[in-house]
Design a protein around this motif. Structure first.
Motif, PDB file in Angstrom:
ATOM      1  N   TRP A 180       0.853  -1.178   0.000  1.00  0.00           N
ATOM      2  CA  TRP A 180       0.000   0.000   0.000  1.00  0.00           C
ATOM      3  C   TRP A 180       0.901   1.244   0.000  1.00  0.00           C
ATOM      4  O   TRP A 180       2.081   1.185   0.381  1.00  0.00           O
ATOM      5  CB  TRP A 180      -0.936   0.016   1.205  1.00  0.00           C
ATOM      6  N   SER A 181       0.343   2.347  -0.425  1.00  0.00           N
ATOM      7  CA  SER A 181       1.134   3.575  -0.502  1.00  0.00           C
ATOM      8  C   SER A 181       1.526   4.032   0.899  1.00  0.00           C
ATOM      9  O   SER A 181       0.789   3.806   1.867  1.00  0.00           O
ATOM     10  CB  SER A 181       0.346   4.670  -1.213  1.00  0.00           C
ATOM     11  N   ASP A 182       2.677   4.665   1.003  1.00  0.00           N
ATOM     12  CA  ASP A 182       3.194   5.130   2.288  1.00  0.00           C
ATOM     13  C   ASP A 182       2.312   6.266   2.817  1.00  0.00           C
ATOM     14  O   ASP A 182       2.237   7.331   2.198  1.00  0.00           O
ATOM     15  CB  ASP A 182       4.634   5.608   2.121  1.00  0.00           C
ATOM     16  N   PRO A 183       1.624   6.059   3.950  1.00  0.00           N
ATOM     17  CA  PRO A 183       0.735   7.105   4.465  1.00  0.00           C
ATOM     18  C   PRO A 183       1.472   8.188   5.237  1.00  0.00           C
ATOM     19  O   PRO A 183       0.894   9.220   5.565  1.00  0.00           O
ATOM     20  CB  PRO A 183      -0.199   6.327   5.399  1.00  0.00           C
ATOM     21  N   THR A 184       2.755   7.965   5.531  1.00  0.00           N
ATOM     22  CA  THR A 184       3.476   8.884   6.416  1.00  0.00           C
ATOM     23  C   THR A 184       3.550  10.314   5.885  1.00  0.00           C
ATOM     24  O   THR A 184       3.281  11.270   6.638  1.00  0.00           O
ATOM     25  CB  THR A 184       4.889   8.351   6.706  1.00  0.00           C
ATOM     26  N   PRO A 185       3.922  10.552   4.599  1.00  0.00           N
ATOM     27  CA  PRO A 185       4.071  11.944   4.140  1.00  0.00           C
ATOM     28  C   PRO A 185       2.810  12.790   4.303  1.00  0.00           C
ATOM     29  O   PRO A 185       2.886  13.951   4.734  1.00  0.00           O
ATOM     30  CB  PRO A 185       4.454  11.785   2.665  1.00  0.00           C
ATOM     31  N   ASN A 186       1.644  12.229   3.970  1.00  0.00           N
ATOM     32  CA  ASN A 186       0.413  13.020   4.084  1.00  0.00           C
ATOM     33  C   ASN A 186       0.059  13.301   5.540  1.00  0.00           C
ATOM     34  O   ASN A 186      -0.455  14.387   5.867  1.00  0.00           O
ATOM     35  CB  ASN A 186      -0.747  12.304   3.395  1.00  0.00           C
ATOM     36  N   HIS A 187       0.312  12.346   6.430  1.00  0.00           N
ATOM     37  CA  HIS A 187       0.058  12.589   7.851  1.00  0.00           C
ATOM     38  C   HIS A 187       1.069  13.584   8.417  1.00  0.00           C
ATOM     39  O   HIS A 187       0.724  14.441   9.236  1.00  0.00           O
ATOM     40  CB  HIS A 187       0.093  11.271   8.629  1.00  0.00           C
ATOM     41  N   GLN A 188       2.320  13.470   7.964  1.00  0.00           N
ATOM     42  CA  GLN A 188       3.335  14.431   8.405  1.00  0.00           C
ATOM     43  C   GLN A 188       2.972  15.842   7.953  1.00  0.00           C
ATOM     44  O   GLN A 188       3.176  16.816   8.694  1.00  0.00           O
ATOM     45  CB  GLN A 188       4.697  14.040   7.817  1.00  0.00           C
ATOM     46  N   ALA A 189       2.414  15.977   6.762  1.00  0.00           N
ATOM     47  CA  ALA A 189       2.014  17.292   6.253  1.00  0.00           C
ATOM     48  C   ALA A 189       0.936  17.918   7.135  1.00  0.00           C
ATOM     49  O   ALA A 189       0.956  19.127   7.406  1.00  0.00           O
ATOM     50  CB  ALA A 189       1.524  17.175   4.814  1.00  0.00           C
ATOM     51  N   ILE A 190      -0.012  17.110   7.586  1.00  0.00           N
ATOM     52  CA  ILE A 190      -1.050  17.618   8.485  1.00  0.00           C
ATOM     53  C   ILE A 190      -0.415  18.106   9.780  1.00  0.00           C
ATOM     54  O   ILE A 190      -0.714  19.205  10.276  1.00  0.00           O
ATOM     55  CB  ILE A 190      -2.106  16.532   8.771  1.00  0.00           C
ATOM     56  N   LEU A 191       0.477  17.281  10.345  1.00  0.00           N
ATOM     57  CA  LEU A 191       1.163  17.658  11.574  1.00  0.00           C
ATOM     58  C   LEU A 191       1.930  18.968  11.394  1.00  0.00           C
ATOM     59  O   LEU A 191       1.861  19.861  12.251  1.00  0.00           O
ATOM     60  CB  LEU A 191       2.117  16.536  11.993  1.00  0.00           C
ATOM     61  N   ASP A 192       2.646  19.102  10.288  1.00  0.00           N
ATOM     62  CA  ASP A 192       3.442  20.316  10.045  1.00  0.00           C
ATOM     63  C   ASP A 192       2.566  21.558   9.968  1.00  0.00           C
ATOM     64  O   ASP A 192       2.896  22.612  10.527  1.00  0.00           O
ATOM     65  CB  ASP A 192       4.246  20.170   8.746  1.00  0.00           C
ATOM     66  N   ARG A 193       1.427  21.446   9.269  1.00  0.00           N
ATOM     67  CA  ARG A 193       0.552  22.606   9.133  1.00  0.00           C
ATOM     68  C   ARG A 193      -0.078  22.965  10.491  1.00  0.00           C
ATOM     69  O   ARG A 193      -0.248  24.154  10.796  1.00  0.00           O
ATOM     70  CB  ARG A 193      -0.561  22.298   8.104  1.00  0.00           C
ATOM     71  N   ILE A 194      -0.422  21.966  11.273  1.00  0.00           N
ATOM     72  CA  ILE A 194      -0.975  22.248  12.604  1.00  0.00           C
ATOM     73  C   ILE A 194       0.075  22.907  13.483  1.00  0.00           C
ATOM     74  O   ILE A 194      -0.195  23.905  14.173  1.00  0.00           O
ATOM     75  CB  ILE A 194      -1.505  20.945  13.251  1.00  0.00           C
ATOM     76  N   ARG A 195       1.279  22.395  13.462  1.00  0.00           N
ATOM     77  CA  ARG A 195       2.359  22.971  14.257  1.00  0.00           C
ATOM     78  C   ARG A 195       2.596  24.437  13.882  1.00  0.00           C
ATOM     79  O   ARG A 195       2.868  25.276  14.750  1.00  0.00           O
ATOM     80  CB  ARG A 195       3.645  22.168  14.068  1.00  0.00           C
ATOM     81  N   ASP A 196       2.475  24.740  12.587  1.00  0.00           N
ATOM     82  CA  ASP A 196       2.695  26.104  12.108  1.00  0.00           C
ATOM     83  C   ASP A 196       1.517  27.030  12.382  1.00  0.00           C
ATOM     84  O   ASP A 196       1.602  28.243  12.129  1.00  0.00           O
ATOM     85  CB  ASP A 196       2.966  26.098  10.600  1.00  0.00           C
ATOM     86  N   GLY A 197       0.412  26.469  12.843  1.00  0.00           N
ATOM     87  CA  GLY A 197      -0.776  27.289  13.052  1.00  0.00           C
ATOM     88  C   GLY A 197      -1.456  27.685  11.759  1.00  0.00           C
ATOM     89  O   GLY A 197      -2.201  28.670  11.711  1.00  0.00           O
TER      90      GLY A 197
END
Length: 247
Positions: free
Chosen positions: A190-207
Motif C-alpha cells: 500500500w502507498s506510504d501514508p506517512t508523508p500526508n500525515h506528516q504534512a497535516i502535523l506540520d501545518r498544525i504545528r505552524d498554526g
C-alpha cells in the motif's frame, strides 16, 4: 456509543446474537425464539432475556405482545454503538459503509485540523508526532500501520479541543479501523501514508488553518485511491467482474 460491559456467558451470548443480526442470519422482521436459543446455546432463560434486552437497547430487536421478539429494520439500529460497529467489522464492511465513512471524514476531519491549528497544545503535538513516528516505523506491518493510523486520528480530534469532536473519535476510529483492515492486508503493498500525515502535523504545528484543512483533503484523496485499489484487488471483486463479463 457505549460497549456492552457484560463478561462471561452474558457477553458471549450478546456477541453471538449481535453477529447473527449484523451478518444477516436474522433478517429484519424475523422472529427470535428465546426457548430455541436457550436450548441451542445451552444457557438459562435469564441469560437469553438479558442478551435480548441489550440488543433491544442497541435498536437491533424489539418485542411486542402476540408477536414476540423480532429483528428491527436497519434504519432503527444504533450504528454508532461501539458493539454494533465491532460486529459490522467482524462480518465484513459493505461498499455503502465505506462510502458513508468517507463522507463523514470529509466533513469532520478537515474541521478538526483547522481547529487544531488554532488550539493545539504542546501535548497534542507530541501525540501527533508519536503517531507519525509509529506510522513510519510500521514498515509493511499491517497491524502496526493500522494502530498508528488510529492513534493519529484520535490525536487529531483531541487537538481540536472540542469535547464533542473528542467524543466522536469512537465513531471515526472504529469505522476507520474497519476501513484500514480492507486497505492494509498482511502481505499487500500500500502507498506510504506517512508523508500526508506528516504534512497535516506540520501545518498544525505552524498554526496554518487553511493549510491544515487542505492537508487533510489530500490525505482523504489518497485514502480514497488506496481503498479503490484494495477493493479492485479483492477476490470477491474479481469474481464479480468475471461474472459480469461472462453474462
Amino acid at each position: 456509543m457505549r460497549s456492552y460491559p457484560g463478561r462471561g456467558i452474558h457477553g458471549q451470548v450478546v456477541d453471538t446474537l449481535g453477529l447473527r443480526v449484523l451478518g444477516g442470519d436474522y433478517l429484519p422482521g424475523d422472529v427470535i425464539d428465546p426457548d430455541r436459543l436457550e436450548s441451542e446455546l445451552a444457557v438459562s432463560k435469564t441469560v437469553i432475556r438479558e442478551a435480548l434486552r441489550v440488543l433491544g437497547a442497541k435498536g437491533l430487536v424489539d418485542s411486542r405482545p402476540k408477536r414476540g421478539t423480532f429483528v428491527r429494520e436497519r434504519s432503527s439500529w444504533s450504528l454508532l454503538d461501539t458493539d454494533v460497529m465491532k460486529w459490522q467489522l467482524q462480518v465484513g464492511v459493505s461498499d455503502r459503509f465505506l462510502a458513508d465513512l468517507a463522507e463523514v471524514r470529509a466533513l469532520v476531519e478537515p474541521a478538526c485540523a483547522a481547529l487544531a491549528a488554532r488550539r493545539h497544545t504542546a501535548d497534542d503535538l507530541v501525540a501527533l508526532e508519536d503517531a507519525v513516528a509509529a506510522m513510519a516505523a510500521a514498515d509493511g506491518d499491517a497491524d502496526a500501520a493500522i494502530a498508528a493510523d488510529l492513534r493519529f486520528h484520535r490525536a487529531l480530534m483531541a487537538a481540536a479541543q472540542n469535547e464533542l469532536f473528542t467524543r466522536m473519535d469512537v465513531v471515526i476510529t472504529n469505522a476507520l479501523d474497519a476501513r484500514d483492515r480492507v486497505v492494509h492486508k498482511p502481505g499487500d503493498h500500500w502507498s506510504d501514508p506517512t508523508p500526508n500525515h506528516q504534512a497535516i502535523l506540520d501545518r498544525i504545528r505552524d498554526g496554518d488553518v487553511d493549510g491544515s484543512r487542505e492537508a487533510v483533503h489530500r490525505l482523504l484523496a489518497q485514502a480514497d485511491a488506496d481503498l479503490r485499489r484494495a477493493r479492485a484487488a479483492s477476490p470477491a471483486t474479481r469474481t464479480a467482474r468475471r461474472r459480469r463479463t461472462q453474462a
